[in-house]
Every structure is written in C-alpha cells, then in structure tokens.
Design a protein around this motif. Structure first.
Motif, PDB file in Angstrom:
ATOM      1  N   GLY A 257      15.169 -89.462 -11.257  1.00 37.60           N
ATOM      2  CA  GLY A 257      15.206 -88.005 -11.247  1.00 37.60           C
ATOM      3  C   GLY A 257      14.841 -87.385  -9.913  1.00 37.60           C
ATOM      4  N   MET A 258      14.997 -88.149  -8.826  1.00 35.59           N
ATOM      5  CA  MET A 258      14.713 -87.590  -7.498  1.00 35.59           C
ATOM      6  C   MET A 258      16.020 -87.013  -6.962  1.00 35.59           C
ATOM      7  N   SER A 259      16.031 -85.727  -6.639  1.00 34.30           N
ATOM      8  CA  SER A 259      17.301 -85.103  -6.258  1.00 34.30           C
ATOM      9  C   SER A 259      17.759 -85.637  -4.900  1.00 34.30           C
ATOM     10  N   PRO A 260      19.072 -85.664  -4.644  1.00 34.23           N
ATOM     11  CA  PRO A 260      19.597 -86.184  -3.372  1.00 34.23           C
ATOM     12  C   PRO A 260      18.980 -85.498  -2.165  1.00 34.23           C
ATOM     13  N   GLU A 261      18.727 -84.155  -2.251  1.00 33.71           N
ATOM     14  CA  GLU A 261      18.147 -83.452  -1.098  1.00 33.71           C
ATOM     15  C   GLU A 261      16.795 -84.050  -0.735  1.00 33.71           C
ATOM     16  N   ILE A 262      15.967 -84.254  -1.747  1.00 29.49           N
ATOM     17  CA  ILE A 262      14.630 -84.818  -1.495  1.00 29.49           C
ATOM     18  C   ILE A 262      14.746 -86.227  -0.942  1.00 29.49           C
ATOM     19  N   PHE A 263      15.670 -87.030  -1.534  1.00 26.30           N
ATOM     20  CA  PHE A 263      15.850 -88.420  -1.079  1.00 26.30           C
ATOM     21  C   PHE A 263      16.206 -88.442   0.401  1.00 26.30           C
ATOM     22  N   ILE A 264      17.169 -87.564   0.801  1.00 28.14           N
ATOM     23  CA  ILE A 264      17.623 -87.573   2.196  1.00 28.14           C
ATOM     24  C   ILE A 264      16.520 -87.076   3.122  1.00 28.14           C
ATOM     25  N   ALA A 265      15.828 -86.034   2.710  1.00 25.39           N
ATOM     26  CA  ALA A 265      14.737 -85.504   3.542  1.00 25.39           C
ATOM     27  C   ALA A 265      13.651 -86.557   3.735  1.00 25.39           C
ATOM     28  N   ARG A 266      13.328 -87.273   2.669  1.00 21.17           N
ATOM     29  CA  ARG A 266      12.289 -88.306   2.704  1.00 21.17           C
ATOM     30  C   ARG A 266      12.744 -89.468   3.604  1.00 21.17           C
ATOM     31  N   LEU A 267      14.048 -89.803   3.472  1.00 21.96           N
ATOM     32  CA  LEU A 267      14.616 -90.898   4.258  1.00 21.96           C
ATOM     33  C   LEU A 267      14.540 -90.573   5.750  1.00 21.96           C
ATOM     34  N   LYS A 268      14.816 -89.305   6.093  1.00 17.66           N
ATOM     35  CA  LYS A 268      14.765 -88.899   7.500  1.00 17.66           C
ATOM     36  C   LYS A 268      13.370 -89.092   8.080  1.00 17.66           C
ATOM     37  N   GLU A 269      12.359 -88.793   7.263  1.00 18.94           N
ATOM     38  CA  GLU A 269      10.974 -88.974   7.738  1.00 18.94           C
ATOM     39  C   GLU A 269      10.615 -90.440   7.855  1.00 18.94           C
ATOM     40  N   ALA A 270      11.140 -91.255   6.896  1.00 15.15           N
ATOM     41  CA  ALA A 270      10.679 -92.645   6.796  1.00 15.15           C
ATOM     42  C   ALA A 270      11.277 -93.530   7.879  1.00 15.15           C
ATOM     43  N   ILE A 271      12.544 -93.336   8.199  1.00 18.27           N
ATOM     44  CA  ILE A 271      13.173 -94.288   9.119  1.00 18.27           C
ATOM     45  C   ILE A 271      13.415 -93.658  10.477  1.00 18.27           C
ATOM     46  N   THR A 272      13.429 -94.544  11.495  1.00 16.53           N
ATOM     47  CA  THR A 272      13.741 -94.111  12.855  1.00 16.53           C
ATOM     48  C   THR A 272      14.935 -94.928  13.329  1.00 16.53           C
TER      49      THR A 272
ATOM     50  N   MET B  78      10.495 -97.757   1.412  1.00 17.75           N
ATOM     51  CA  MET B  78      10.736 -99.184   1.251  1.00 17.75           C
ATOM     52  C   MET B  78      12.228 -99.494   1.326  1.00 17.75           C
ATOM     53  N   VAL B  79      13.035 -98.731   0.563  1.00 24.35           N
ATOM     54  CA  VAL B  79      14.479 -98.987   0.549  1.00 24.35           C
ATOM     55  C   VAL B  79      15.056 -98.831   1.957  1.00 24.35           C
ATOM     56  N   GLY B  80      14.690 -97.729   2.627  1.00 27.18           N
ATOM     57  CA  GLY B  80      15.249 -97.457   3.951  1.00 27.18           C
ATOM     58  C   GLY B  80      14.926 -98.549   4.947  1.00 27.18           C
ATOM     59  N   ILE B  81      13.644 -98.896   5.040  1.00 25.58           N
ATOM     60  CA  ILE B  81      13.234 -99.874   6.055  1.00 25.58           C
ATOM     61  C   ILE B  81      13.779-101.258   5.719  1.00 25.58           C
ATOM     62  N   LEU B  82      13.640-101.632   4.451  1.00 28.20           N
ATOM     63  CA  LEU B  82      14.072-102.965   4.042  1.00 28.20           C
ATOM     64  C   LEU B  82      15.572-103.141   4.281  1.00 28.20           C
ATOM     65  N   VAL B  83      16.350-102.152   3.864  1.00 26.73           N
ATOM     66  CA  VAL B  83      17.811-102.281   3.985  1.00 26.73           C
ATOM     67  C   VAL B  83      18.226-102.307   5.451  1.00 26.73           C
ATOM     68  N   LEU B  84      17.685-101.374   6.246  1.00 27.82           N
ATOM     69  CA  LEU B  84      18.159-101.282   7.630  1.00 27.82           C
ATOM     70  C   LEU B  84      17.684-102.457   8.472  1.00 27.82           C
TER      71      LEU B  84
ATOM     72  N   GLY C  53       1.552 -94.008  -8.922  1.00 32.99           N
ATOM     73  CA  GLY C  53       1.980 -92.723  -8.397  1.00 32.99           C
ATOM     74  C   GLY C  53       2.507 -92.729  -6.976  1.00 32.99           C
ATOM     75  N   ALA C  54       3.140 -93.802  -6.584  1.00 34.57           N
ATOM     76  CA  ALA C  54       3.641 -93.877  -5.214  1.00 34.57           C
ATOM     77  C   ALA C  54       5.153 -93.775  -5.160  1.00 34.57           C
ATOM     78  N   ASP C  55       5.738 -92.992  -6.082  1.00 36.55           N
ATOM     79  CA  ASP C  55       7.194 -92.860  -6.167  1.00 36.55           C
ATOM     80  C   ASP C  55       7.862 -92.604  -4.824  1.00 36.55           C
ATOM     81  N   GLU C  56       7.232 -91.699  -4.049  1.00 38.86           N
ATOM     82  CA  GLU C  56       7.881 -91.262  -2.815  1.00 38.86           C
ATOM     83  C   GLU C  56       8.084 -92.402  -1.837  1.00 38.86           C
ATOM     84  N   TYR C  57       7.169 -93.386  -1.891  1.00 33.06           N
ATOM     85  CA  TYR C  57       7.248 -94.471  -0.907  1.00 33.06           C
ATOM     86  C   TYR C  57       8.379 -95.450  -1.180  1.00 33.06           C
ATOM     87  N   VAL C  58       8.992 -95.311  -2.383  1.00 34.55           N
ATOM     88  CA  VAL C  58      10.158 -96.153  -2.671  1.00 34.55           C
ATOM     89  C   VAL C  58      11.248 -95.893  -1.632  1.00 34.55           C
TER      90      VAL C  58
END
Lengths: 387, 263
Positions: free
Chosen positions: A305-320, A216-222, A208-213
C-alpha cells in the motif's frame, strides 16, 4: 526317465568320460541364440578357472554339429585356446567341410582379450583424482589466459586495421545475445525485484521499518542483484550456445578449414562474439535493474500500500549515482569472463558428441563460478576505495 | 540349390520414393535371392543409398511393396520387426559408430542388447569380430574420434556383422579402404557368405569387389533398374551408362591387370 532324455536332447554337448578321457560330442545348432547355453555347458565340463591335472587331454567331436556361426566357432576356438594356456589340450575332430573355413577364419582372428585394469585402492584413487583435478584447474586457468591473450591480440589487429573488423557478424551476435535475450531478462528481473520487496515488507514491518525496504531494494538491485542475475542468465543462455556452436564447428573441422584459408579463427569467430557480449551485457544489466526496481515498486504499491509517489521519492533519497556505477562497471568484465570461458570451452571439444555435452556443461558452470568470484573481488575493491 | 525355390530374401516391387517435387526412384522392382551377393551400382546421386535406406525402413516410400524374408515391414507385428532387425545387419556409408563408446563397446552394445551372454564372451566376440575386419588389439579400446577413416569403416563392418545377420546391407563398404584391405574384405565377405549363407545387398563403386564377390549386379539409372545380371551380362547390356561404367578406362586397366595376372 522321460524328462531326463528330453533334457539330454536339448544339450549341445554330449560328454563321455568312460575311457579315462573326456570326449565331447557337439550336437545341434551352435549359433548366437544358443551361445549362452553352450558357454555354460563348456564351463561345467572343462571347469574354467579350476587347476587342471597334468597332461589333461580332451576331445571335441564336431561330426554331429548342424549349424555353426561365428559365435559357435568362437566358443570352440576359445575353449581350445584356454585349455592350452592352462597346460592341457583340446583336440577338435571331424570338422564338417562346410564349417572348416569358418573355424579357420575365427581361429586366426582369436585373441585373448586384454586383462581388466588392475584394481586401485580407494585412497590411491582419491589422491590420483585430486592430483588430476588440481593439474586440470591450473591448465584451465592457462587456457583462459591464452584465450584472453589471443582475443586481445585479435582486437589490437582490428584496431590497427579497422577495415578487417567483422561488423556484420558482431551485429548478428548482438541481436542474438542482446535483443533476443531481453524479454526473458526483463521477466525474471521484475520477478526478483518483486520478491525481494515482498520479503522486505513482510519482515521489516514487524519492527516498523517499512520505509527502509525501498533502501534495501534500491541498493541491493543496483549494486549487486541486477547485474549478477543478468550475468548468470547470459552465461546459461548465450555462453552455452557459444560453446555448442564452436564445439560442433571444431568437430566438423570447420575451424581447421578456416585456419588453412589463412584466417584467424579468433578474429573471425571469437572476437565478434566476445565484443557482442561486452556491449550487450551492460545494456541488459541496466534494463534488468530498472525492471527489478519496477517490480519492487509494484509490490510496494499493491502488497504494502505504498503509493508510487512515495516509493519514487524514497528511492531518490536512498540511492546515489555511485550505487548505479558500482553495479554497471562490473557488467563488461563479467561479459568478458563469460565470453572467454565459453569460447575456450568450445575449442576444447573433441570428436565425440559426449565431449560436446561435457564442454557445454563445463562452460556454464565455470562461467557462473567466475562471475560470482569476480563479483566478490569487485566488492572488496569498491569497499577499499570507499564506493 | 533348394534355397532358390524359397521366397527371395528381399523382394522389392514398384517402389516409388521422392522428396517434394523430385522423384528419386520411379518404380524399382528387384529380387535378391537367398545366399546371393547383389552388387548395386549407379551414378552419384542416382538413388542407390535411397533404395537401401528405403528397404531397411529408414525412408518412407510413396507406393510399392518391400518384403524382407517374406515379411512386409509395413504390416509386420512388433515381434516380427524385432526378429527381422536381429537378422539384418547394416553398414552405413560413414560408419555411424556411437561416438561415446569405444570400438569394442560399439560391437558389444548390440550383442548385450539381444543375447544373454557373459561379459567375458561378449568381449571375446567383440575382439574376434574386430580382428576379422583387421583391427589390431591395441586399437580396440579407441573411441571413434581417434580412429582413421578406414578403421572407422572396418569397425562399422564389424558392428554390422556383430549378431551374425542373415541379410547384410552394405553402403559402399570398401570406399576409404586401401586396396589390400579391400581385397581382404572381399575374401572375408565370400567366406562368411559361404559358411553362413549370408544374403548381401551391397551398394558399391569398387569394380574389383563387383568382379570378385558379386553374384549379380544391378544398375540403377533414371530411377529404374537399367540392367540386372552377372557382371559379364551387365557389361554387354545395351544401357549406355552400364556400358560406360564397365568399359571405362578404370575398368579396362583392371581387366588388363587381371589378364596379366592370370597369364
């Protein structure tokens, strides 16, 4: 009986050992096509390699020879010479006048081939190879430092006199290693981003850790994947072409020609290439990272099935911004390593086409290896300064 | 000689070769008899090398026929072509040595492909052929990149001679050789020609070679054979280029030297 006569007719050497002496009569065509057969026949009669009885004497009668070329003449000459080195004699009689000059020419050209290289034991061989490997690695490092120094020197000269900078050449190379590389870089990074996201969703979903993907993608890629993948692709694509270009220029003495005109090959050929790479790689790494994030986002939307809005909002929180900085700071250094390695390997090319292939391979292998080593060193550095 | 009644070794009829708009050979006809050494001269860019490359089948021709040993390469079967290639040797202008093989391996390569011989014999042959063209034993294991220009030429000649061909095509064989080596080459070519009955088609600019070894000389000008005959005949032909070539200052000084040498 009949078959036996036929076989004798095909022989090129008729041997008569009746008079206590070996008399060989050469028959037929002693030419290239029959050389293999004649060689065997000679070997049988003279017993090559076997020890000879003292004062062994044999006679070779050429009166019935019909055709002779350099192969036949060489067989005769080598038989005479090898009999002599083994302490016997082979006397050649009745040389037809037609063939005399050929036999003489071949005879004067005869030389015992050099002995084959002595067999070295496996242990000595392994030790010798590792020794030359270590010495070679040390020398490679010196060559790279030398090239780095020469490039820095050429750069300093250009900074002192900006008019001498070869801007046309630099722009040309920027187009080749930057703009023309863009489509393939974008394609591969979008796929890599998508694959990482898909694997993440597939495995993280189990607990159940979908959100943390997204984290992972943001930090790993950048931080790592974006710049590393792009650097490896550039080493394979542009580094190899630099090596091949400079190598074939070296082979055709173009670099020597430049030098005799009073031009510095480093300033003319290498500096524009290295500068083009140092400018292009950060841009490619940035665009590649964005493309990888896009790939990750698309997979999140279509697969998980994660909508782009949620993905972008989550990405903003995850990466600096720090994550982005860590990745992009590495790019120019990796470009420098790739450029220096490619140019140094190119100048190592010698005259043969084989050496061009070897140096191009070495260029790509060394550049990728050094890029990964550099990435590791940066990881240690950033960890210790807390980035 | 009986051989002269046979078909010519090389028979070229009305051959036209061109590149794009430019016609290089405009109908060349030429016979090379068996056992003959034919020297082929012409100004730079007149198409000498083009004719040679067309005869050996490296360049396409627009029209005309070429027969080697009575075989038209365009209509030959694969076996005939292979047999013909085995009987012809080619020396390219710049050597065309295989750069990843040593001098010795360059010679051995063709022998190994065509004949089943022991390694020892292939080595013997290779070293003998190299010695024949004046390559010393210490140089036989060098790579082409390590050889000087003249040595490259000699190794290439040795490779052309590797299979004891019946027909030899030479593209400027003595250019890049010092005069002594060139003279030795002339003698060698004569020896081989006499003992093996070699037919030689030679593009050359070397006046001494032309005088010393060529039975006949052909002059190529304006895409055609302008003069054909012995050196003396060509020298007295009406074609201006041929006259200039054989009566030029270099030819004169050579003639003077030859005259003092014989006197």
């Amino acid at each position: 009986m009949l078959t036996e006569t036929a076989a004798v007719d095909q022989l090129h050497l008729h041997v008569d050992q009746s008079g206590g002496q070996t008399v060989m009569r050469a028959v037929g065509a002693w030419v290239a096509e029959s050389a293999a057969v004649i060689e065997t026949e000679f070997g049988l009669v003279l017993g090559h390699g076997a020890p000879l009885p003292a004062e062994h004497h044999a006679i070779l009668d050429l009166s019935r020879i019909e055709k002779l070329d350099t192969y036949g003449a060489l067989l005769i000459t080598s038989a005479v010479e090898r009999m002599r080195t083994r302490g016997g004699t082979l006397e050649v009689l009745n040389v037809p006048t037609l063939f005399a000059s050929l036999l003489q020419t071949v005879g004067s050209a005869w030389q015992e081939p050099p002995p084959p290289a002595a067999q070295v034991s496996i242990v000595a061989n392994v030790l010798d190879r590792s020794r030359s490997g270590i010495v070679g690695a040390g020398r490679d490092l010196l060559v790279l430092l030398d090239m780095l120094g020469a490039t820095a020197h050429a750069l300093a000269a250009v900074v002192a006199r900006p008019a001498t900078f070869r801007s046309t050449s630099t722009v040309h190379h920027l187009d080749r290693v930057g703009l023309q590389a863009l489509p393939i870089v974008l394609l591969i990074t979008i796929l890599i981003g998508g694959i990482i996201a898909q694997q993440g969703f597939f495995h993280f979903r189990k607990f159940g850790a979908d959100e943390y993907v997204v984290d992972m993608v943001g930090i790993l890629v950048l931080r790592e994947i974006g710049v590393l993948i792009v650097a490896i692709m550039v080493a394979g694509r542009s580094g190899s072409s630099y090596t091949a270009e400079l190598g074939s220029m070296k082979m055709r003495e173009e670099i020597d020609a430049l030098r005799t005109m009073g031009l510095d090959p480093v300033a003319v050929l290498i500096l524009p290439r290295v500068i083009a790479l140092v400018i292009a790689l950060p841009i490619l790494a940035f665009l590649g990272s964005m493309s990888a994030l896009l790939g990750g986002g698309l997979v999140a939307w279509l697969y998980a099935g994660m909508s782009p809005e949620i993905f972008i909002a989550r990405l903003k929180e995850a990466i600096t911004l720090t994550h982005f900085q860590v990745g992009i700071i590495k790019a120019p250094f990796m470009a420098l390593v790739i450029g220096i390695v490619a140019c140094a390997e190119g100048l190592k090319v010698k005259g043969s086409s084989e050496s061009l292939g070897l140096q191009t391979t070495a260029s790509v292998v060394k550049a990728i290896f050094l890029v990964i080593v550099l990435d590791g060193l940066f990881a240690i550095f950033f960890a210790s300064i807390g980035m | 000689m009986i051989q002269e009644t046979l078909a010519p070794a090389i028979r070229v009829r009305d051959v036209v070769v061109g590149f794009g708009q430019r016609v290089v050979l405009a109908g060349v006809s030429l016979d090379v008899a068996r056992g003959e050494i034919l020297g082929f001269v012409g100004g730079s860019g007149s198409g000498k090398s083009v004719l040679l490359r067309t005869i050996i089948g490296l360049l396409p021709k627009r029209s005309g026929t070429i027969e080697i040993d009575g075989i038209d390469l365009e209509r030959a079967t694969a076996e005939q072509t292979l047999a013909l290639e085995r009987r012809t040797g080619v020396l390219f202008q710049h050597g065309a040595l295989f750069s990843s093989l040593t001098a010795r391996e360059n010679i051995g390569f063709a022998i190994r492909e065509h004949l089943r011989l022991s390694e020892q014999m292939i080595d013997d042959i290779a070293i003998m052929k190299l010695a024949m063209v004046g390559i010393k034993r210490k140089d036989v294991d060098k790579y082409p990149a390590e050889l000087s220009g003249g040595m490259t030429k000699r190794v290439a000649l040795a490779r052309a001679l590797a299979l004891d061909p019946e027909i030899l095509f030479l593209d400027e064989p003595t250019s890049g050789l010092d005069p002594i080596s060139a003279g030795e080459f002339d003698v060698l070519l004569r020896t081989l020609q006499q003992t093996l009955g070699l037919t030689v088609f030679m593009v050359t600019h070397d006046l001494e070679t032309l005088n010393a070894v060529c039975d006949r000389v052909a002059v190529l000008a304006d895409g055609r054979i302008a003069a054909l005959g012995t050196v003396v005949e060509v020298k007295h032909s009406n074609h201006p280029w041929a006259r200039a070539y054989f009566a030029g200052r270099r030819a004169q000084s050579l003639a003077a030297r030859l005259a003092t040498a014989t006197a």
